[in-house]
Design a protein around this motif. Structure first.
Motif, PDB file in Angstrom:
ATOM      1  N   PHE A   1       0.713  19.236   4.376  1.00 40.19           N
ATOM      2  CA  PHE A   1       1.290  18.462   3.395  1.00 40.19           C
ATOM      3  C   PHE A   1       1.671  19.514   2.004  1.00 40.19           C
ATOM      4  O   PHE A   1       0.712  20.491   1.930  1.00 40.19           O
ATOM      5  N   GLN A   2       2.674  19.208   1.182  1.00 35.58           N
ATOM      6  CA  GLN A   2       2.875  19.864   0.004  1.00 35.58           C
ATOM      7  C   GLN A   2       2.617  18.939  -1.258  1.00 35.58           C
ATOM      8  O   GLN A   2       3.163  17.915  -1.293  1.00 35.58           O
ATOM      9  N   ILE A   3       1.655  19.561  -2.107  1.00 32.14           N
ATOM     10  CA  ILE A   3       1.302  18.650  -3.335  1.00 32.14           C
ATOM     11  C   ILE A   3       2.073  19.367  -4.430  1.00 32.14           C
ATOM     12  O   ILE A   3       2.041  20.685  -4.543  1.00 32.14           O
ATOM     13  N   THR A   4       3.000  18.753  -5.191  1.00 33.09           N
ATOM     14  CA  THR A   4       3.591  19.287  -6.322  1.00 33.09           C
ATOM     15  C   THR A   4       3.318  18.494  -7.692  1.00 33.09           C
ATOM     16  O   THR A   4       3.137  17.385  -7.676  1.00 33.09           O
ATOM     17  N   GLU A   5       2.996  19.434  -8.670  1.00 34.13           N
ATOM     18  CA  GLU A   5       2.705  18.888  -9.820  1.00 34.13           C
ATOM     19  C   GLU A   5       3.579  17.999 -10.462  1.00 34.13           C
ATOM     20  O   GLU A   5       4.877  18.333 -10.255  1.00 34.13           O
ATOM     21  N   MET A   6       3.308  16.979 -11.067  1.00 37.04           N
ATOM     22  CA  MET A   6       3.936  15.825 -11.778  1.00 37.04           C
ATOM     23  C   MET A   6       4.952  16.706 -12.976  1.00 37.04           C
ATOM     24  O   MET A   6       4.242  17.583 -13.362  1.00 37.04           O
ATOM     25  N   PRO A   7       6.172  16.126 -13.012  1.00 36.07           N
ATOM     26  CA  PRO A   7       6.656  16.600 -14.522  1.00 36.07           C
ATOM     27  C   PRO A   7       5.981  16.268 -15.331  1.00 36.07           C
ATOM     28  O   PRO A   7       5.019  15.511 -15.299  1.00 36.07           O
TER      29      PRO A   7
ATOM     30  N   ASP B   1     -10.348  -1.684 -14.200  1.00 33.10           N
ATOM     31  CA  ASP B   1      -9.639  -2.593 -13.616  1.00 33.10           C
ATOM     32  C   ASP B   1      -8.791  -2.040 -12.311  1.00 33.10           C
ATOM     33  O   ASP B   1      -8.184  -1.302 -12.122  1.00 33.10           O
ATOM     34  N   PRO B   2      -9.039  -2.892 -11.232  1.00 31.28           N
ATOM     35  CA  PRO B   2      -8.737  -2.400 -10.280  1.00 31.28           C
ATOM     36  C   PRO B   2      -7.192  -2.308 -10.021  1.00 31.28           C
ATOM     37  O   PRO B   2      -6.634  -1.517  -9.147  1.00 31.28           O
ATOM     38  N   VAL B   3      -6.585  -3.274 -10.601  1.00 30.99           N
ATOM     39  CA  VAL B   3      -4.913  -3.167 -10.371  1.00 30.99           C
ATOM     40  C   VAL B   3      -4.631  -1.635 -11.148  1.00 30.99           C
ATOM     41  O   VAL B   3      -3.630  -1.068 -10.453  1.00 30.99           O
ATOM     42  N   ILE B   4      -5.131  -1.493 -12.353  1.00 29.02           N
ATOM     43  CA  ILE B   4      -4.749  -0.277 -12.991  1.00 29.02           C
ATOM     44  C   ILE B   4      -5.136   0.956 -12.127  1.00 29.02           C
ATOM     45  O   ILE B   4      -4.423   2.022 -11.831  1.00 29.02           O
ATOM     46  N   GLY B   5      -6.412   0.780 -11.689  1.00 34.59           N
ATOM     47  CA  GLY B   5      -6.949   1.818 -10.621  1.00 34.59           C
ATOM     48  C   GLY B   5      -5.925   2.326  -9.554  1.00 34.59           C
ATOM     49  O   GLY B   5      -5.833   3.327  -9.075  1.00 34.59           O
ATOM     50  N   ASN B   6      -5.569   1.019  -9.012  1.00 33.68           N
ATOM     51  CA  ASN B   6      -4.826   1.234  -7.552  1.00 33.68           C
ATOM     52  C   ASN B   6      -3.317   1.940  -7.966  1.00 33.68           C
ATOM     53  O   ASN B   6      -2.710   2.721  -7.452  1.00 33.68           O
ATOM     54  N   GLU B   7      -2.744   1.551  -9.165  1.00 31.52           N
ATOM     55  CA  GLU B   7      -1.640   2.093  -9.863  1.00 31.52           C
ATOM     56  C   GLU B   7      -1.777   3.594 -10.047  1.00 31.52           C
ATOM     57  O   GLU B   7      -0.896   4.402  -9.526  1.00 31.52           O
ATOM     58  N   LEU B   8      -2.815   3.922 -10.469  1.00 27.31           N
ATOM     59  CA  LEU B   8      -3.098   5.474 -10.759  1.00 27.31           C
ATOM     60  C   LEU B   8      -3.328   6.156  -9.431  1.00 27.31           C
ATOM     61  O   LEU B   8      -2.821   7.214  -9.189  1.00 27.31           O
ATOM     62  N   MET B   9      -4.364   5.655  -8.401  1.00 23.05           N
ATOM     63  CA  MET B   9      -4.393   6.292  -7.177  1.00 23.05           C
ATOM     64  C   MET B   9      -2.805   6.422  -6.531  1.00 23.05           C
ATOM     65  O   MET B   9      -2.567   7.428  -5.932  1.00 23.05           O
ATOM     66  N   ASN B  10      -2.190   5.503  -6.592  1.00 20.82           N
ATOM     67  CA  ASN B  10      -0.779   5.561  -5.857  1.00 20.82           C
ATOM     68  C   ASN B  10       0.251   6.547  -6.555  1.00 20.82           C
ATOM     69  O   ASN B  10       0.848   6.882  -5.658  1.00 20.82           O
ATOM     70  N   GLU B  11       0.080   6.551  -7.799  1.00 22.81           N
ATOM     71  CA  GLU B  11       1.006   7.409  -8.243  1.00 22.81           C
ATOM     72  C   GLU B  11       0.774   8.711  -7.921  1.00 22.81           C
ATOM     73  O   GLU B  11       1.687   9.819  -7.804  1.00 22.81           O
ATOM     74  N   LEU B  12      -0.490   9.299  -7.781  1.00 23.46           N
ATOM     75  CA  LEU B  12      -0.863  10.706  -7.110  1.00 23.46           C
ATOM     76  C   LEU B  12      -0.127  10.938  -5.906  1.00 23.46           C
ATOM     77  O   LEU B  12       0.344  12.085  -5.491  1.00 23.46           O
ATOM     78  N   LEU B  13       0.141   9.909  -5.172  1.00 20.73           N
ATOM     79  CA  LEU B  13       0.676   9.988  -3.901  1.00 20.73           C
ATOM     80  C   LEU B  13       2.221  10.412  -3.976  1.00 20.73           C
ATOM     81  O   LEU B  13       2.862  10.952  -3.023  1.00 20.73           O
ATOM     82  N   THR B  14       2.903  10.143  -5.321  1.00 17.00           N
ATOM     83  CA  THR B  14       4.346  10.240  -5.130  1.00 17.00           C
ATOM     84  C   THR B  14       4.381  11.792  -5.110  1.00 17.00           C
ATOM     85  O   THR B  14       5.648  12.377  -5.265  1.00 17.00           O
ATOM     86  N   CYS B  15       3.148  12.787  -5.478  1.00 19.86           N
ATOM     87  CA  CYS B  15       3.449  14.242  -5.709  1.00 19.86           C
ATOM     88  C   CYS B  15       3.476  14.637  -4.217  1.00 19.86           C
ATOM     89  O   CYS B  15       3.295  16.018  -4.303  1.00 19.86           O
ATOM     90  N   ILE B  16       3.065  13.969  -3.298  1.00 19.14           N
ATOM     91  CA  ILE B  16       2.925  14.597  -2.053  1.00 19.14           C
ATOM     92  C   ILE B  16       4.134  14.476  -0.802  1.00 19.14           C
ATOM     93  O   ILE B  16       4.618  13.454  -0.967  1.00 19.14           O
ATOM     94  N   GLU B  17       4.508  15.437  -0.263  1.00 17.82           N
ATOM     95  CA  GLU B  17       5.651  15.420   0.617  1.00 17.82           C
ATOM     96  C   GLU B  17       4.681  15.812   1.989  1.00 17.82           C
ATOM     97  O   GLU B  17       3.668  16.679   1.921  1.00 17.82           O
ATOM     98  N   ILE B  18       5.377  15.470   3.180  1.00 15.50           N
ATOM     99  CA  ILE B  18       4.713  15.946   4.442  1.00 15.50           C
ATOM    100  C   ILE B  18       5.891  17.147   4.837  1.00 15.50           C
ATOM    101  O   ILE B  18       7.053  17.190   4.507  1.00 15.50           O
ATOM    102  N   ILE B  19       5.087  18.316   5.596  1.00 16.97           N
ATOM    103  CA  ILE B  19       6.007  19.261   5.995  1.00 16.97           C
ATOM    104  C   ILE B  19       5.982  19.177   7.414  1.00 16.97           C
ATOM    105  O   ILE B  19       4.967  19.554   8.075  1.00 16.97           O
ATOM    106  N   PRO B  20       6.862  18.494   8.150  1.00 18.40           N
ATOM    107  CA  PRO B  20       7.040  18.449   9.498  1.00 18.40           C
ATOM    108  C   PRO B  20       6.931  19.754  10.526  1.00 18.40           C
ATOM    109  O   PRO B  20       7.306  20.937   9.577  1.00 18.40           O
ATOM    110  N   SER B  21       6.884  19.753  11.481  1.00 17.50           N
ATOM    111  CA  SER B  21       6.844  21.114  12.471  1.00 17.50           C
ATOM    112  C   SER B  21       8.412  21.949  11.920  1.00 17.50           C
ATOM    113  O   SER B  21       8.325  23.092  12.440  1.00 17.50           O
ATOM    114  N   GLY B  22       9.212  21.041  11.520  1.00 13.06           N
ATOM    115  CA  GLY B  22      10.540  21.880  11.330  1.00 13.06           C
ATOM    116  C   GLY B  22      10.306  22.955  10.044  1.00 13.06           C
ATOM    117  O   GLY B  22      11.224  23.759   9.620  1.00 13.06           O
ATOM    118  N   GLY B  23       9.367  22.699   9.233  1.00 12.89           N
ATOM    119  CA  GLY B  23       8.924  23.232   8.057  1.00 12.89           C
ATOM    120  C   GLY B  23       9.703  23.137   6.683  1.00 12.89           C
ATOM    121  O   GLY B  23       9.399  23.544   5.575  1.00 12.89           O
TER     122      GLY B  23
END
Length: 140
Positions: free
Chosen positions: A20-26, A73-95
Motif C-alpha cells: 500500500f502507498q500512503i500519501t500525505e493529505m493536502p 464521540d464515536p461518530v466523530i472518531g469513526n469519521e476521523l479514522m475513516n478519513e485517514l483511509l482516503t490517503c491510502i492506495e493499494i499497489i497491485p502486482s502491476g505496480g
C-alpha cells in the motif's frame, strides 16, 4: 514541494504480501482533520491538569491518550479514522497504485490488523514532525 509518501507491505495475516502507498493529505484537508481531532479531544471531558504523572513516563502518556480517545464521540472518531483511509492506495502486482476498495463483503483489505496498521501508518506520516525534533516553524 511534493507531499510525503510511505510504502507499507503487510507481512502477515490474510493480507500478507499486499503493498500500500500512503500519501500525505493536502494542506487544508490535513489542517481540517487536525482541528476536528483537537476539538473532539477537547470535548471528550478529559481534565488535563495533573492528568499525566511525569513519573509514569510513556506509560502515563499512553494511559492519558487512551482515556481521551475513549471519551471521543464515536461518530466523530469513526469519521476521523475513516478519513485517514482516503490517503491510502493499494499497489497491485502491476505496480501502478490505485484507489483502495473497501466494503463489508471484501475489497482490498481482508484482515482487521491490516486496517489498523494502515490507519496507524497514515497517522504517523501526518504527525512525524512532532517526533523528529522539529516543527514547521523551527527551520530558522
Amino acid at each position: 514541494m511534493a507531499r510525503k509518501t510511505k510504502v507499507v507491505t503487510i507481512d502477515s495475516g490474510r493480507d500478507a504480501g499486499k503493498t500500500f502507498q500512503i500519501t500525505e493529505m493536502p494542506l487544508l484537508q490535513a489542517d481540517r482533520w487536525a482541528q476536528q481531532a483537537l476539538f473532539a479531544l477537547a470535548k471528550s471531558g478529559i481534565d488535563n491538569p495533573g492528568a499525566i504523572d511525569p513519573s509514569e513516563g510513556m506509560l502515563g502518556m499512553a494511559r492519558f491518550a487512551l482515556q481521551a480517545l475513549g471519551n471521543i464521540d464515536p461518530v466523530i472518531g469513526n469519521e476521523l479514522m475513516n478519513e485517514l483511509l482516503t490517503c491510502i492506495e493499494i499497489i497491485p502486482s502491476g505496480g501502478v497504485s490505485r484507489e483502495l476498495v473497501l466494503n463489508d463483503d471484501g475489497g482490498d483489505i481482508e484482515d482487521l490488523k491490516t486496517l489498523f496498521t494502515l490507519r496507524k501508518e497514515a497517522l504517523i506520516l501526518h504527525l512525524d514532525f512532532l517526533t523528529d525534533g522539529s516543527s514547521p516553524d523551527m527551520s530558522k
